[in-house]
Scaffold this motif. Structure first.
Motif, PDB file in Angstrom:
ATOM      1  N   GLY A  85       1.494  -4.003  -8.841  1.00 29.40           N
ATOM      2  CA  GLY A  85       0.715  -4.692  -7.816  1.00 29.40           C
ATOM      3  C   GLY A  85       0.448  -3.893  -6.570  1.00 29.40           C
ATOM      4  N   ALA A  86       0.867  -2.627  -6.541  1.00 28.89           N
ATOM      5  CA  ALA A  86       0.651  -1.810  -5.354  1.00 28.89           C
ATOM      6  C   ALA A  86      -0.736  -1.175  -5.374  1.00 28.89           C
ATOM      7  N   VAL A  87      -1.251  -0.932  -4.195  1.00 28.01           N
ATOM      8  CA  VAL A  87      -2.464  -0.134  -4.042  1.00 28.01           C
ATOM      9  C   VAL A  87      -2.018   1.297  -3.760  1.00 28.01           C
ATOM     10  N   VAL A  88      -2.353   2.220  -4.643  1.00 28.12           N
ATOM     11  CA  VAL A  88      -1.896   3.605  -4.541  1.00 28.12           C
ATOM     12  C   VAL A  88      -3.061   4.483  -4.119  1.00 28.12           C
ATOM     13  N   PHE A  89      -2.876   5.241  -3.033  1.00 28.68           N
ATOM     14  CA  PHE A  89      -3.907   6.161  -2.576  1.00 28.68           C
ATOM     15  C   PHE A  89      -3.236   7.429  -2.056  1.00 28.68           C
ATOM     16  N   ASP A  90      -4.021   8.473  -1.821  1.00 30.62           N
ATOM     17  CA  ASP A  90      -3.456   9.806  -1.583  1.00 30.62           C
ATOM     18  C   ASP A  90      -3.832  10.382  -0.230  1.00 30.62           C
ATOM     19  N   ALA A  91      -2.907  11.180   0.299  1.00 28.70           N
ATOM     20  CA  ALA A  91      -3.181  12.163   1.350  1.00 28.70           C
ATOM     21  C   ALA A  91      -2.530  13.441   0.839  1.00 28.70           C
ATOM     22  N   ARG A  92      -3.332  14.312   0.252  1.00 23.21           N
ATOM     23  CA  ARG A  92      -2.772  15.424  -0.513  1.00 23.21           C
ATOM     24  C   ARG A  92      -3.608  16.674  -0.320  1.00 23.21           C
ATOM     25  N   ARG A 142       5.011  13.133 -14.534  1.00 24.46           N
ATOM     26  CA  ARG A 142       5.853  12.188 -13.794  1.00 24.46           C
ATOM     27  C   ARG A 142       5.077  11.586 -12.629  1.00 24.46           C
ATOM     28  N   ASN A 143       4.309  12.387 -11.921  1.00 17.65           N
ATOM     29  CA  ASN A 143       3.546  11.848 -10.801  1.00 17.65           C
ATOM     30  C   ASN A 143       2.513  10.822 -11.276  1.00 17.65           C
ATOM     31  N   ARG A 144       1.910  11.076 -12.425  1.00 18.64           N
ATOM     32  CA  ARG A 144       0.903  10.142 -12.939  1.00 18.64           C
ATOM     33  C   ARG A 144       1.539   8.859 -13.462  1.00 18.64           C
ATOM     34  N   THR A 145       2.668   8.980 -14.172  1.00 16.27           N
ATOM     35  CA  THR A 145       3.269   7.772 -14.730  1.00 16.27           C
ATOM     36  C   THR A 145       3.883   6.896 -13.644  1.00 16.27           C
ATOM     37  N   THR A 146       4.421   7.507 -12.590  1.00 11.09           N
ATOM     38  CA  THR A 146       4.953   6.706 -11.482  1.00 11.09           C
ATOM     39  C   THR A 146       3.829   5.973 -10.760  1.00 11.09           C
ATOM     40  N   ALA A 147       2.713   6.656 -10.532  1.00 10.52           N
ATOM     41  CA  ALA A 147       1.570   6.002  -9.889  1.00 10.52           C
ATOM     42  C   ALA A 147       1.060   4.845 -10.744  1.00 10.52           C
ATOM     43  N   ALA A 148       1.019   5.035 -12.058  1.00 14.22           N
ATOM     44  CA  ALA A 148       0.554   3.974 -12.954  1.00 14.22           C
ATOM     45  C   ALA A 148       1.490   2.766 -12.905  1.00 14.22           C
ATOM     46  N   ALA A 149       2.804   3.023 -12.858  1.00 17.22           N
ATOM     47  CA  ALA A 149       3.764   1.919 -12.797  1.00 17.22           C
ATOM     48  C   ALA A 149       3.650   1.166 -11.474  1.00 17.22           C
ATOM     49  N   LEU A 150       3.470   1.889 -10.385  1.00 15.56           N
ATOM     50  CA  LEU A 150       3.312   1.240  -9.079  1.00 15.56           C
ATOM     51  C   LEU A 150       2.050   0.373  -9.063  1.00 15.56           C
ATOM     52  N   ALA A 151       0.968   0.889  -9.615  1.00 17.24           N
ATOM     53  CA  ALA A 151      -0.271   0.109  -9.660  1.00 17.24           C
ATOM     54  C   ALA A 151      -0.089  -1.141 -10.512  1.00 17.24           C
ATOM     55  N   ALA A 152       0.607  -0.995 -11.645  1.00 20.06           N
ATOM     56  CA  ALA A 152       0.845  -2.148 -12.508  1.00 20.06           C
ATOM     57  C   ALA A 152       1.770  -3.160 -11.852  1.00 20.06           C
ATOM     58  N   ARG A 192       8.301  -0.421 -16.708  1.00 20.38           N
ATOM     59  CA  ARG A 192       8.666   0.290 -15.474  1.00 20.38           C
ATOM     60  C   ARG A 192       8.110  -0.435 -14.251  1.00 20.38           C
ATOM     61  N   ALA A 193       6.935  -1.027 -14.386  1.00 19.72           N
ATOM     62  CA  ALA A 193       6.383  -1.807 -13.276  1.00 19.72           C
ATOM     63  C   ALA A 193       7.293  -2.977 -12.938  1.00 19.72           C
ATOM     64  N   SER A 194       7.819  -3.652 -13.947  1.00 19.67           N
ATOM     65  CA  SER A 194       8.713  -4.788 -13.705  1.00 19.67           C
ATOM     66  C   SER A 194       9.950  -4.367 -12.920  1.00 19.67           C
ATOM     67  N   SER A 195      10.439  -3.155 -13.191  1.00 17.20           N
ATOM     68  CA  SER A 195      11.626  -2.685 -12.470  1.00 17.20           C
ATOM     69  C   SER A 195      11.300  -2.291 -11.036  1.00 17.20           C
ATOM     70  N   LEU A 196      10.015  -2.021 -10.750  1.00 16.89           N
ATOM     71  CA  LEU A 196       9.621  -1.632  -9.398  1.00 16.89           C
ATOM     72  C   LEU A 196       9.260  -2.820  -8.511  1.00 16.89           C
ATOM     73  N   VAL A 197       8.931  -3.956  -9.109  1.00 20.57           N
ATOM     74  CA  VAL A 197       8.507  -5.115  -8.308  1.00 20.57           C
ATOM     75  C   VAL A 197       9.560  -5.516  -7.273  1.00 20.57           C
ATOM     76  N   ARG A 209       0.854  -1.180   0.000  1.00 24.50           N
ATOM     77  CA  ARG A 209       0.000   0.000   0.000  1.00 24.50           C
ATOM     78  C   ARG A 209       0.896   1.237   0.000  1.00 24.50           C
ATOM     79  N   VAL A 210       0.778   2.024  -1.075  1.00 23.51           N
ATOM     80  CA  VAL A 210       1.633   3.198  -1.277  1.00 23.51           C
ATOM     81  C   VAL A 210       0.786   4.457  -1.130  1.00 23.51           C
ATOM     82  N   LEU A 211       1.153   5.280  -0.166  1.00 21.18           N
ATOM     83  CA  LEU A 211       0.447   6.537   0.071  1.00 21.18           C
ATOM     84  C   LEU A 211       1.224   7.681  -0.574  1.00 21.18           C
ATOM     85  N   ARG A 212       0.594   8.346  -1.529  1.00 23.40           N
ATOM     86  CA  ARG A 212       1.194   9.559  -2.098  1.00 23.40           C
ATOM     87  C   ARG A 212       0.862  10.714  -1.164  1.00 23.40           C
TER      88      ARG A 212
END
Length: 398
Positions: A32-39, A20-30, A374-379, A7-10
């Motif tokens: 397998g992470a659950v991405v949510f915000d406190a912003r 960049r913020n959108r593409t990083t979030a997309a890679a994290l989701a791909a 990019r998701a593969s490199s983050l796993v 679980r990744v909190l932005r």
């Protein structure tokens, strides 16, 4: 036993709209992470981000908004942190990381920082809005260093940026993970090139596209000088320049002084329209500035053009050579060299050459910069961080 999704909190005052913020979030989701915000969207609504570097009163107003934003963030962040494994600070987050990293660790979260660029690079080195050694330049350098040092892992878009930031912060390169910027795979796709119907009537002209913020990094004056040489030689070209920014008035004035007829200036357009303009273009131009930052980065538009299989011309640099890895993905020219740009544009009148470059660019994009790549490199990073205790957890154990 089934592993729980990380679980990744932005967290912070970052600009959620920034690519960049959108593409990083997309890679994290791909990955397998659950991405949510406190912003708190302070930066989404701040129109003139360069103003605080020019006007002390603008700086005071900006700092006031940041302070109020942090107060509002404090009302929502603790509850979200309690449900997170990792806290991700996006672009620009230099004022968020030093403040919130210790808090995140108290909640058992690892700290990731994805700065894209440093404040020093933007305001001092590239745009030169602040003189080195002034109190505001020293303040930005301090913020950059503290933010980079406060993170467990820093995401950098190129190895050259990672090395530069490690030296700036005085930390080991082991703290950095290289993650290319990438693009929106659904929006920037080769299939878009076959859907554009407004190409008719200009088949005799070489269609050239530039878009950007007109910072020194982009080197837009080099483009104007190259177009002037082409026009003077009787070459048939159609040039569209999209965007606005610091050096736009100077670029427009130079185009007018040279009496250019082939250049059309267009203000910023929505990102969805950029894909259409890339489809229109025979050639997409990257950056041509001769700043140190320009040698270390690969801009968003290069990835977007690669994703669409476009023929690209941009400056030669260590960063571009790293991305290409010996493959023909773009034509590279020396920085700030309009004659070299003219020579390459003449070569790119050959449609077969453009197709070969575009095909190579798309293949390389899929291999290293697509969302899945990019998701593969983050796993491995996600598995390592979610399996390892945080600093606060190690202290409790001891």
């Amino acid at each position: 036993m089934t592993r729980r999704s990380p679980r990744v909190l932005r967290l912070g005052l970052f600009d959620a709209r920034y690519a960049r913020n959108r593409t990083t979030a997309a890679a994290l989701a791909a990955a397998g992470a659950v991405v949510f915000d406190a912003r708190v969207p302070v930066l989404d609504t701040f129109a003139d981000r360069l103003g605080p570097s020019r006007d002390p009163w603008a700086l005071i107003r900006f700092l006031s908004r940041l302070t109020w934003g942090q107060v509002r963030l404090a009302l929502v962040a603790p509850r979200r942190l309690a449900d997170a494994d990792l806290a991700l600070f996006g672009y620009p987050g230099q004022w968020d990381v030093p403040l919130w990293a210790p808090v995140a660790r108290r909640f058992g979260c690892h700290v990731l920082f994805d700065p894209l660029v440093t404040l020093t690079e933007t305001f001092v080195e590239d745009r030169r809005l602040l003189r080195p050694g002034t109190w505001r330049a020293r303040l930005l350098r301090t913020l950059d260093r503290r933010a980079l040092r406060a993170a467990d892992v820093v995401l950098a878009d190129t190895p050259q940026q990672a090395a530069h930031w490690a030296a700036l912060a005085g930390v080991s390169l082991e703290r950095f993970i290289v993650l290319p910027v990438g693009a929106d795979d659904l929006l920037f796709h080769p299939s878009r090139r076959s859907t554009v119907s407004w190409l008719e009537g200009q088949n005799d002209r070489l269609r050239i596209l530039f878009y950007g913020t007109y910072s020194p990094l982009h080197g837009a004056e080099t483009i104007i000088d190259a177009v002037h040489r082409l026009e003077r030689a009787g070459e048939s070209v159609s040039v569209v320049m999209i965007g606005s920014g610091q050096l736009e008035p100077r670029v427009r004035e130079r185009a007018a002084a040279l009496g250019l007829h082939a250049v059309r200036f267009i203000p910023w357009v929505p990102e969805a329209e950029l894909a259409g303009w890339i489809a229109w273009a025979d050639v997409v131009l990257g950056i041509f500035g001769n700043t140190a930052k320009a040698a270390r980065v690969v801009p968003n538009k290069v990835y977007q053009a690669m994703a669409m299989g476009a023929a690209i011309v941009t400056r030669d640099s260590p960063a571009m050579r790293w991305l290409a890895a010996g493959r023909a993905i773009a034509r590279l020219v020396p920085p700030a060299d309009p004659d070299a740009l003219v020579a390459v544009l003449r070569e790119l009148r050959n449609p077969d050459l453009r197709v070969r470059l575009g095909t190579g660019a798309r293949e390389r994009y899929e291999a290293v910069a697509s969302t899945n790549a990019r998701a593969s490199s983050l796993v491995p990073l996600l598995r390592r961080l979610t399996a390892a205790p945080t600093e606060s957890e190690r202290m409790v154990t001891v």
